[in-house]
Scaffold this active site. Sequence first.
Site, short mmCIF file in Angstrom:
data_model
loop_
_atom_site.label_atom_id
_atom_site.label_comp_id
_atom_site.label_asym_id
_atom_site.label_seq_id
_atom_site.Cartn_x
_atom_site.Cartn_y
_atom_site.Cartn_z
N ASP A 1 0.88 -1.02 0.34
CA ASP A 1 0.18 -0.03 0.31
C ASP A 1 0.87 1.10 0.23
O ASP A 1 1.88 1.16 -0.17
CB ASP A 1 -0.95 0.12 1.01
CG ASP A 1 -2.38 1.11 1.20
OD1 ASP A 1 -2.20 1.30 -0.15
OD2 ASP A 1 -2.21 2.05 1.88
N SER A 2 0.01 2.07 -0.22
CA SER A 2 0.79 4.13 0.05
C SER A 2 1.32 3.59 1.12
O SER A 2 2.09 4.83 1.68
CB SER A 2 0.21 4.87 -0.47
OG SER A 2 -0.97 4.91 0.42
N TYR B 1 -0.67 8.47 -2.57
CA TYR B 1 -0.93 8.39 -4.71
C TYR B 1 -2.12 8.94 -5.21
O TYR B 1 -2.07 9.04 -6.00
CB TYR B 1 -0.93 7.20 -4.41
CG TYR B 1 0.31 5.84 -4.95
CD1 TYR B 1 0.85 6.50 -3.69
CD2 TYR B 1 0.51 4.41 -5.02
CE1 TYR B 1 2.87 5.68 -3.67
CE2 TYR B 1 1.35 3.86 -4.22
CZ TYR B 1 2.71 4.95 -4.19
OH TYR B 1 3.85 4.17 -3.81
N GLY B 2 -3.14 9.52 -4.29
CA GLY B 2 -5.00 9.48 -4.88
C GLY B 2 -4.52 10.93 -5.40
O GLY B 2 -5.39 10.88 -6.60
N CYS C 1 -4.17 -1.51 -2.30
CA CYS C 1 -4.47 0.19 -2.60
C CYS C 1 -5.20 0.35 -3.81
O CYS C 1 -5.18 -0.16 -5.04
CB CYS C 1 -2.75 0.61 -2.77
SG CYS C 1 -2.66 2.28 -3.22
N THR D 1 -5.79 3.22 -5.19
CA THR D 1 -5.46 4.25 -6.45
C THR D 1 -4.04 3.42 -7.10
O THR D 1 -4.67 3.57 -7.90
CB THR D 1 -5.03 5.18 -5.13
OG1 THR D 1 -5.54 5.80 -4.71
CG2 THR D 1 -3.91 6.10 -6.48
N CYS E 1 -10.65 3.18 -0.88
CA CYS E 1 -9.76 3.53 -0.20
C CYS E 1 -9.07 2.97 1.39
O CYS E 1 -10.00 2.80 2.34
CB CYS E 1 -9.43 5.14 -0.17
SG CYS E 1 -7.91 5.31 1.18
N HIS F 1 -7.10 3.11 3.42
CA HIS F 1 -7.29 4.03 4.68
C HIS F 1 -8.82 4.11 5.40
O HIS F 1 -8.69 4.39 6.67
CB HIS F 1 -6.49 5.39 4.26
CG HIS F 1 -5.32 5.06 3.67
ND1 HIS F 1 -4.62 4.74 3.49
CD2 HIS F 1 -4.43 5.43 4.70
CE1 HIS F 1 -3.70 5.07 2.58
NE2 HIS F 1 -3.17 5.05 3.99
#
Length: 281
Positions: A20-21, A52-53, A83, A85, A195, A197
């Site tokens: 993931d970012s 990254y968005g 992730c 994105t 997302c 997160h």
Amino acid sequence: MNDSAPAASDYSRRSIGVFDSGVGGLSILSELRRALPHEDFLYFADSAHCPYGERPPAEVEALTLRAVQWLEAQGCKLAVIACNTACAFSLASVRAAVGIPVVGLVPALKPAVQQSRSGVVAVFATPVTLEGSLLREVTVRFADPAGVRVLKIWHRDLVPLVEAGHSGAPQTRSLLRELLTPLAQAGADGLVLGCTHYPFLVPAIQAEFGDTFALHDSGAGVAKQTRALLEQAGHLNPGAADGQVTLYTTGEARQVGEVARQLWPAAVRVRALRLPEEVRA
């Protein structure tokens, strides 16, 4: 038979890579560990480049390929791109470039559409995900035929707030009120957390809105698909011990570790990672 090839049992004991970012992918890792308790996991958090968005698609693709190639080089038997994105623009090209199976995320729009009574749902994600082909495909496949209206929403501050360990902070709840109140007023009864997160925002969302929205994310589906792929290949870890998690970050290991321990109840080793400009498997 190639004498240099690893025995099946040895290969099965290799780690599963998760990328993931930042720390958001720990929400996916939680589901993976629930479905695969005996597997070891190697988690790559590209914290130095998070979020990254709003990055250009070509940059997201390059960073994602770099990460998955690194996981492959560490001997991982499978990689999960945790992730949304990264998956939006990179999934097909990464799968073509590496020699291990790659599992990606698709926004959980299907169950949101199926369960909606109001005919309005919302996708809460980053700009790259909202404009990506994966969301467009599932919208055409599931929402359009059902006549369900799909609203889109994002905010640049949410991922940094989660990364800083402020998922339930007053400023986060205030921002969520500002963002989600118009969705409730528009009649949305389903909210797709597009997302990784955002599952960490669920307590704050529910504290502000109660059961206004049914919340949907991709974690359980990704875990199910990952287990199925390993079973089909005969690559499930045959051990009986609990698996271990090691987290590598391109950011500041101490800071990332502190946030990870807030979000992740299990013990996790956090190590700093400095990659060269190019990583080749």
